[in-house]
Design an enzyme around this catalytic site. Structure first.
Site, mmCIF file in Angstrom:
data_model
loop_
_atom_site.group_PDB
_atom_site.id
_atom_site.type_symbol
_atom_site.label_atom_id
_atom_site.label_comp_id
_atom_site.label_asym_id
_atom_site.label_seq_id
_atom_site.Cartn_x
_atom_site.Cartn_y
_atom_site.Cartn_z
ATOM 1 N N SER A 255 0.816 -1.371 0.041
ATOM 2 C CA SER A 255 0.055 -0.117 0.050
ATOM 3 C C SER A 255 0.980 1.287 -0.151
ATOM 4 O O SER A 255 2.084 1.095 0.123
ATOM 5 C CB SER A 255 -0.878 -0.067 1.216
ATOM 6 N N LYS A 256 0.400 2.410 -0.199
ATOM 7 C CA LYS A 256 0.992 3.449 -0.113
ATOM 8 C C LYS A 256 2.014 3.672 1.181
ATOM 9 O O LYS A 256 3.158 4.123 0.961
ATOM 10 C CB LYS A 256 0.070 4.895 0.093
ATOM 11 N N ARG A 257 1.371 3.178 2.067
ATOM 12 C CA ARG A 257 2.298 3.405 3.488
ATOM 13 C C ARG A 257 3.577 2.408 3.349
ATOM 14 O O ARG A 257 4.471 3.037 4.134
ATOM 15 C CB ARG A 257 1.495 2.608 4.651
#
Ligand code: GLU
Length: 479
Positions: A255-257
């Site tokens: 994910s972006k994280r």
């Protein structure tokens, strides 16, 4: 034996930017089609009217084209099975809904969301897997008709046959078996009239003649439903293969994280499409040769047998490695064009004097993996060099002020070798002990492009100023 042409597809929902995971799915489908001399189809699954947006459709077409993943059938190129946007296929879907209803395999369901939620809650409390309890399955047709005519909202459910085993051979995960009794009757048309994913996705694959579907493993449990549906419609199902999940370095879904990047972000950061392709083709797929390959080369070594079943871990360092190789492969003109077209292109043109542009590019050629680094070098060479860090300062002190004072005296010597020879004779330093402090004095860092090129790009005045500044720094007391 089937002589069916290999036809793969990518079927994104245009609800946001396309990220590495989806790009990999697109790539594997494109490679399989390419390898088999088949067709790669693109279908836009824009049934979610709220979340689908035209700008995302355009962005994903651009992203796929940027990567060179051209489709032979789909939006903008057309083909015999269009339209290729699900939002435009309502008439087609209507015919198949009718067929299912006519055959008693589809029935209207009047259950409200609240009722369904309550049923699920009860099932969970009783330790059962939540599934549709069949409330409307046995409604007499005339009653259903009456309620419909009275304007009551209804979805359409598919009547799942009882007591069957749905078995299929997954292209990646091997034999799979699901009990139909574990599958509740599922919605194929929502109460607002829009098609549900299970239905439009499976139907379109069949109608469009898709032979192989590679998709994320989050869809594995959808497949038995879709197979039952296609069988009920008398249509040929594609073969399905479910790709292992893409996870971040921390092991959780990418994910972006934890490092995922969208195609736009990759492009804007200056990643070359070839780098992204070479990286993704090896993510959860053992590609064989470790050397850089073009799309045909990647297709030639693509194999379903080489797809891994365990999660594939995103590794930013590997992406960098392919980027470095891809940059190294650019010829001088393409290297310049790449930097020029990048986000930092305008700033680079501003910072690097025009007369020195070619020499600058030749100088930094081997020290740049992303355009941001070119900008950094432009700053180092033509602007104020960044202040040396603690390690660099120590190296300056080690060489001592006299060394740099002597060097500054000869800064007008244009030939670095002549300059270095004289400095070596005068100071007794040679090799690394001579060149490293010089490099740090001139660029602020111990690593970088060939010093002779740096020397000539800086010119006598900047060389002198920097060597004098180094003499001052070298004379400073220890902190
Ligand atoms: N539109 C679906 C998605 O983006 C497609 C799933 C599939 O490939 O079958 O998840």
């Amino acid at each position: 034996m089937s002589t069916r042409q290999t036809k793969t597809r990518f079927a994104p929902s245009p609800t946001g930017e396309i990220h590495l995971g989806n790009l990999r799915t697109a790539l594997f489908n494109a490679l399989l089609a390419r390898k088999e001399g088949g067709c790669f189809l693109l279908r836009i699954e824009d049934t979610d009217r709220e979340r689908s947006r035209e700008e995302w459709v355009q962005a994903l077409l651009d992203d796929l084209r940027w990567l060179g993943l051209d489709w032979q059938e789909g939006p903008e190129v057309g083909g015999p099975h269009g339209p290729y946007r699900q939002s435009q296929r309502g008439d087609i879907y209507a015919r198949y809904y009718d067929a299912l209803e006519f055959g008693g395999l589809g029935y209207p369901c009047f259950c409200s969301d609240a009722e369904l939620a309550l049923a699920r809650k009860r099932q969970r409390a009783a330790g059962q897997a939540p599934r549709y309890p069949g409330t409307c399955a046995a409604l007499p047709p005339d009653e259903a008709q009456r309620r419909l005519q009275a304007g009551e909202a209804a979805s359409l459910r598919f009547r799942v046959p009882r007591g069957e085993t749905v078995a299929f051979d997954d292209l990646v995960r091997g034999p799979q078996r699901f009990a139909s009794d574990d599958i509740g009757d599922f919605v194929i048309r929502r109460s607002d009239g829009s098609p549900a994913f299970f239905f439009s996705n499976a139907l379109d694959d069949a109608l469009m003649g898709v032979s192989h579907v590679l998709r994320g493993e989050d869809h594995l449990a959808n497949t038995p439903r879709q197979l039952l549906l296609l069988r009920a419609l008398g249509l040929d199902a594609p073969r399905y293969g479910h790709l292992s999940l893409l996870v971040g370095a921390d092991g959780s879904p990418l994910s972006k994280r934890n490092g995922s990047l969208s195609a736009r972000e990759l492009r804007e950061a200056g990643y070359l499409p070839e780098a992204v392709l070479n990286y993704l083709a090896r993510l959860g797929h053992s590609c064989g040769p470790e050397e850089w390959l073009d799309l045909d080369g990647l297709a030639a070594c693509f194999s379903l047998q080489r797809l891994g079943r365990s999660p594939a871990r995103f590794d930013a360092a590997q992406l960098q490695r392919w980027q470095k190789q891809s940059v190294e492969r650019l010829d001088a003109a393409s290297f310049a064009a790449w930097l020029n077209a990048s986000r930092t292109g305008a700033l680079l043109r501003e910072r690097v004097p025009e007369a020195q542009r070619d020499a600058f590019l030749a100088c930094i050629r081997d020290n740049v993996v992303l355009p941001a680094e070119a900008l950094e070098w432009a700053g180092r060479l033509f602007g104020e060099p960044p202040a040396p860090g603690a390690g660099e300062k120590a190296a300056l002190r080690d060489a001592g002020p006299a060394f740099f004072a002597r060097a500054a005296e000869s800064a007008g010597e244009d030939d670095l070798r002549t300059f270095a020879k004289r400095l070596g004779e005068a100071t007794g330093r040679r090799g690394k002990a001579l060149y490293l402090p010089l490099r740090i004095a001139l660029t602020g860092t111990a690593h970088g492009p060939e010093l002779a090129r740096v020397w000539s790009l800086l010119g006598p005045q900047r060389r002198r100023e920097r060597l004098q500044a180094a003499a001052r720094a070298a004379g400073e007391a220890h902190p």
